[in-house]
Design a protein around this motif. Structure first.
Motif: not given
Lengths: 447, 436
Positions: B93-114
C-alpha cells in the motif's frame, strides 16, 4: 555488500501442527413452504448481521431478457420506486442485488439482523410486484449494453467466451453474454412476462445465515414469503456434452502483450465417487499456489503471475478449467510446460507428501469457508442449488481424508490427461501462431 | 412508513497489546467462535518510501519476502501454509506492506515460525530477484497494460494531484526500474525498513492469549532488535488551482473520468476526516444515493459511479496526504465536462440545502454493515487492527468505527461537501481509443 550475508544457515525446525479440530456443522433448520419455496436458516452469531441468498432455477431462459430481468428486478414495485426500495434497505443496513447465470437467478444481500423482517418484506414486494418501469428499463438497457462493450474489451472475458463456445457447442451454456442488439430489443412487457413465467417459489431455495435463531428465521421467511405464488414452467437443462478434443483454438487479439491460456478438462459433479480424488489431483496439478503448475511456470520460469485451475460445477455438468495469462513471447513454452505437468499427473502417481499437503489444504479451506457468515451463506446456497445440504461437507471431508495415492493417480489418468484437453489461446496470432503450431495443430479465429 | 433510525451495533472484540524487547508490537484479539485464526505482519513501509529510480520496489520486495528465508527454502513458505490447510498473501500500500495467513487454529505456531523466520532475513538471491521481476512484469501486464482502464485512477491520478516523487510516482513501477533493481538494493531496503521495531504482528481468532503470547515470545523474541527508521514528512500543499489532464487508453471502449480533492489528515485529525468518509457514501452508495440518482438515472450522463477515500480505497489504513475520489464511466460519446459540472452542482446543493430526511442515518447504517461484515472474517480483523496499531497505536478503534461513523452529523457532512471546490480538484479523463 551482498544480501545473502543477511541469511545464515538455518537450523530451526518447523513446529508441528496441533491436533486437527473436527469439522463442526452449525445449527440449522429447514422448511418447505406450501408454495414450494425451501427455506434454510443457519446460525452463525459472530456479528449482528444476516446474509440472504435466494436461488431460483432459471435454466433455458432467453439470454438478453434474463440479463435485463436481473438488471431491473429491483427497479420498482407497485408500492415502491427503485430509489425507495434501495433507501428502505439502507435503513436497516441492508442491500440487495440480482444476478443471473445459465442455471439460476439469484437475489443476494446482507443487513443488520434487526432488519431481517424488513428485508424479507421488501424481498417479497419485489418478487410479487416488480413492475419493470419503462424509463428504468431504458436506462438499464443502455448501461448493460455499455457494460457488455467494456467486457468485450477485456481479454479474460474474450477468452472465457471463446472457451465456453468451444466446450459447449449447441448447449445453452455455450453463450452466456447477450449481444448488445439483443439487449436493445428487450421491452418491459417481455420482462413482466418472463418474471411471471420464471420468478416463482417452486424449486427456489432461500438461505438465511447469521445471528439468527434458525426456527425464528424460518417463521419470519414464511410470514413474509408465504404469499408468493405462481408456478410457471420449469425448464430442464440437457446434460452438458462431453469434451471433444481437437486442434488448439487460437483467438486472435492483435497487439496483446499477453496470451490468455485456457484449458478445459473433464470433471464430475460433487456427489460422484471420483470427486474427492479429482479435487486432490487438481490441487496437485494447479488448483492452489503450492501446485506443480504454479511452481513450474511462475516460481521457476516467471512466465505468468496468477495461473490457477479449478473444477467448476454447474447444474448440467462439471468441467475443470485451467487458466493462465502468460507473456506473449513465452506462450508456446508455457503451453509445453502445462502439457508436461498434465501428462505427468496422468501417467505417474503423486508423491505421498504432495497428496498429504493437498489433502490438508482441501480440509483446512473447508473450515475457513465456513468461518464467516457470507462464506457460509454462499456455500449453503451453492450446495442447495445442486440438491445438497451442509451435512454433505462432512461426507466430503471424510472422502478427502481417505483418498489414497492410487485413487488420485486414477483420477489423474481419467480426467487430467492432456489427450482429453480442449485448449483455447487468446493472443496476438501473428506472434504466437507459429510457435504454437510447432507443438500442436492450431486453428485460428478472430476475436 | 416510519423513519425509525436503525440502532448502530458495535463489536466487542477483546484487544491485548504488548511490545517485545526487540520493539515488535503485538496485538491479539481472541474469538473462539470458529476454529480458525488470522495472522498478519505489517511493516511500516510502502510505495511512498521507495527510492527515486526504484519505482515499484516496495511491491517487488513484497514478492521477495516469499522466496525463502533463514530456515526455509524457496517455495517452503507456500507449502507450509497451504499444507496446514491455510491461505496466504501479501499486499503493498502507499503507507504499509502486509503479509498474512488464514489458517485452521491448530497451525498457529507454524504461522508464527514462518513470519518470524522471514523477519530475521529473507533469502535475497540474484536468481529469485530475476524470477520475481518477471512475475511482477506479468502482474503489471494483467492488471494494467493488457486490459482497458488498467491503473485507472489509482496509478494515473496521483501524478496529477501531487508534485513530489513519493506521492506522484507509479507504485507498480516502470519495467526499466524493475529490471535494474539489484540484490544490494533489496538488502538495503530490508535493513532499513523491515526492522522488528517497524513492524506489527496481529493474531485474531481461536487462540488462548497466554499460550499465544508464549509462542510469540518463543518465535519472535530473538529476532534482532532494530529500530524503526524515521518516517519522512510526505506532506504537500493543497491545490490552489484546478488541475486537469487526459490520456488515450487504446484498449478502452468508453470514456471515463476521475476527480479527487485533498482531505484532512486521517491520523492527526480523524474527527475532521471522518465526515468525508461518510460524504463519499452519501454521494455514491447505491440507487438511493445522490449522485447515482442524478447522474445515472436522471441525466444518464454516466453508466457507473464510485466514491471512496484513499487511492486504494482504504479509508482507515492511510496517512496524509490522501484524497476523496469520485470516478465515473460514461456512455459512448459522453461529455466529461458536463459530468464534472454536475458533480460541482450536486456538491453545492448538498452544502447549501443539506441532507434529506433520513438520508444520513440510512447511509450510516449501511456503512456499519460493511464494517461489521469486513471484521467477521478473522483475517479482516487482524489486518485492520495491525494497521490501526501501527499508524495510531489504537487497534481497538476497530470496535469503535461503526459508532463513530454513526456520530457524524449532517452539519459536518455539509461542511465537508462545501470544501470540494473545482479549484481544489485534480481530475483525469480516459479518452477511449478502443471503440468498436
Amino acid at each position: 555488500m551482498t544480501a545473502t550475508a543477511i541469511v545464515e544457515t538455518g537450523t530451526r525446525a518447523l513446529p508441528p501442527l496441533g491436533p486437527n479440530r473436527k469439522l463442526k456443522l452449525p445449527t440449522q433448520a429447514e422448511r418447505t413452504l406450501a408454495n414450494g419455496l425451501t427455506v434454510i436458516a443457519v446460525r452463525r452469531p459472530a456479528v449482528p448481521l444476516v446474509e440472504l441468498r435466494l436461488w431460483m432455477p432459471f435454466g433455458r431462459s432467453h439470454l438478453a431478457r434474463g440479463a435485463m430481468l436481473a438488471q431491473t428486478i429491483l427497479a420498482g414495485t407497485q408500492t415502491h420506486t427503485a430509489t425507495e426500495i434501495a433507501a428502505e434497505l439502507q435503513k436497516v443496513g441492508g442491500g440487495l442485488s440480482a444476478g443471473v447465470d445459465p442455471d439460476r437467478l439469484m437475489l443476494s444481500g446482507a443487513g443488520l439482523v434487526t432488519g431481517l423482517d424488513r428485508m424479507l418484506e421488501l424481498l417479497a414486494d419485489v418478487l410479487t410486484g416488480a413492475t419493470y418501469p419503462g424509463d428504468w428499463v431504458q436506462t438499464e438497457r443502455d448501461r448493460l449494453v455499455d457494460r457488455i462493450q467494456v467486457a468485450q474489451s477485456q481479454p479474460a472475458h474474450l477468452a472465457r467466451t471463446a472457451l465456453l463456445k468451444r466446450v459447449y457447442g449447441r448447449h445453452p451454456y455455450a453463450t452466456q453474454t447477450p449481444d448488445p442488439d439483443q439487449v436493445r430489443a428487450v421491452r418491459p412487457a417481455a420482462l413482466r412476462k418472463l418474471h411471471a413465467e420464471r420468478v416463482h417459489p417452486a424449486g427456489a431455495v432461500l438461505v438465511l445465515v447469521g445471528d439468527v435463531q434458525p426456527d425464528r428465521a424460518l417463521d419470519a421467511a414464511e410470514q413474509a414469503l408465504g404469499g408468493w405464488r405462481g408456478d410457471g414452467h420449469v425448464a430442464e437443462l440437457p446434460p452438458a456434452p462431453p469434451l471433444e478434443p481437437g486442434p488448439l483454438l487460437l483467438v486472435d487479439r492483435p497487439g496483446s502483450v499477453q496470451s490468455s491460456l485456457r484449458i478445459a478438462l473433464p470433471a464430475v459433479p460433487r456427489t460422484h465417487p471420483d470427486h474427492a480424488a479429482l479435487q486432490l489431483a487438481n490441487l496437485v496439478f494447479g488448483g492452489y499456489f503450492s501446485s506443480r503448475w504454479v511452481e513450474n511456470i511462475r516460481e521457476d520460469k516467471g512466465y505468468t503471475y496468477g495461473p490457477h485451475s479449478m473444477v467448476e460445477h454447474s447444474v448440467a455438468g462439471s468441467v475443470l478449467v485451467a487458466a493462465a495469462e502468460v507473456a506473449t513471447e513465452v506462450t508456446a513454452p508455457a503451453l509445453l510446460e502445462t502439457t508436461y505437468e498434465l501428462g505427468r499427473l496422468a501417467s505417474l502417481p503423486v508423491r505421498p507428501e504432495e497428496l498429504e499437503q493437498a489433502r490438508q489444504y482441501a480440509l483446512g479451506t473447508l473450515q475457513l469457508g465456513m468461518s464467516t457468515q457470507s462464506g457460509l451463506a454462499s456455500l449453503t446456497s451453492a450446495y442447495a442449488g445442486n440438491g445438497l445440504r451442509l451435512d454433505f461437507l462432512a461426507e466430503h471431508a471424510a472422502r478427502l481424508a481417505k483418498a489414497t495415492v492410487a485413487d488420485v493417480a486414477e483420477a489423474g489418468a481419467r480426467y487430467l490427461s492432456p489427450a482429453k484437453a480442449v485448449v483455447v489461446v487468446l493472443g496476438d496470432a501473428d506472434r504466437i501462431a507459429g510457435p504454437l503450431s510447432a507443438l500442436t495443430p492450431v486453428r485460428t479465429e478472430s476475436a | 412508513m416510519p423513519t425509525r433510525r436503525a440502532r448502530i451495533p458495535a463489536t466487542k472484540y477483546p484487544v491485548e497489546r504488548f511490545t517485545l524487547d526487540n520493539g515488535l508490537r503485538v496485538v491479539l484479539t481472541p474469538d473462539r467462535s470458529a476454529p480458525v485464526i488470522g495472522v498478519a505482519v505489517v511493516y511500516d513501509v510502502g510505495i511512498r518510501s521507495e527510492p527515486e529510480g526504484r519505482t515499484g520496489f516496495a511491491h517487488l520486495f513484497e514478492h521477495l519476502m516469499f522466496q525463502g528465508s533463514e530456515n526455509l527454502e524457496k517455495l517452503a513458505h507456500f507449502r507450509h501454509v497451504q499444507g496446514a490447510g491455510g491461505t496466504f498473501n501479501g499486499s503493498t500500500h502507499l503507507d504499509y506492506t502486509d503479509y498474512y495467513e488464514t489458517l485452521p487454529a491448530n497451525a498457529l505456531e507454524r504461522a508464527l515460525f514462518l513470519e518470524a523466520d522471514r523477519m530475521r532475513g529473507p533469502r535475497l538471491t540474484e536468481e529469485n530477484l530475476r524470477n520475481q521481476v518477471d512475475v511482477v512484469k506479468e502482474e503489471i501486464r494483467v492488471n494494467v497494460l493488457n486490459r482497458p482502464y488498467g491503473g485507472f485512477p489509482w496509478l494515473t491520478l496521483p501524478p496529477v494531484m501531487f508534485d513530489t516523487f513519493p506521492n506522484a510516482h507509479d507504485g507498480y513501477g516502470s519495467f526499466d526500474d524493475l529490471e535494474s533493481a539489484t540484490v544490494a538494493d533489496a538488502a538495503d531496503f530490508f535493513r532499513r525498513y523491515y526492522a522488528s521495531g517497524n513492524a506489527v504482528l496481529a493474531v485474531s481468532g481461536d487462540i488462548d492469549v497466554a499460550e499465544a503470547t508464549a509462542l510469540i515470545e518463543r518465535h519472535f523474541g530473538d529476532v534482532p532488535a532494530r529500530p524503526a527508521p524515521a518516517r519522512p514528512d510526505f506532506t504537500e500543499p493543497d491545490l490552489s488551482a484546478e488541475r486537469r489532464t487526459s490520456y488515450t487508453d487504446k484498449l478502452a471502449p468508453l470514456p471515463a473520468i476521475a476527480g479527487a480533492w485533498r482531505v484532512p489528515d486521517p491520523v492527526t485529525d480523524f474527527a475532521g476526516y471522518l465526515p468525508y468518509v461518510v460524504l463519499a457514501e452519501v454521494l455514491t452508495d447505491g440507487d438511493a444515493s445522490r449522485l447515482v440518482e442524478r447522474l445515472v438515472q436522471r441525466d444518464r450522463t454516466v453508466t457507473s459511479l464510485g466514491g471512496y477515500l484513499g487511492f486504494m480505497g482504504d479509508p482507515y489504513d492511510v496517512r496524509d496526504p490522501t484524497a476523496l475520489l469520485l470516478q465515473a464511466h460514461l456512455p459512448p460519446g459522453g461529455d466529461v465536462d458536463k459530468v464534472l459540472r454536475t458533480l460541482d452542482e450536486e456538491l453545492d446543493r448538498l452544502a447549501t440545502d443539506g441532507l434529506t430526511e433520513g438520508e444520513l442515518a440510512r447511509t450510516q447504517a449501511r456503512m456499519a454493515t460493511h464494517l461489521l461484515r469486513d471484521t467477521d472474517a478473522v483475517l479482516g480483523r487482524a489486518l485492520r487492527m495491525a494497521v490501526l496499531e501501527q499508524q495510531r497505536g489504537e487497534p481497538g478503534l476497530l470496535n469503535e468505527l461503526p459508532r463513530l461513523v454513526g456520530q457524524v452529523t449532517e452539519e459536518q457532512v455539509r461542511a465537508a461537501a462545501a470544501t470540494l471546490r473545482p479549484e481544489r480538484r485534480a481530475s483525469i479523463e480516459v479518452i477511449p481509443g478502443g471503440a468498436k
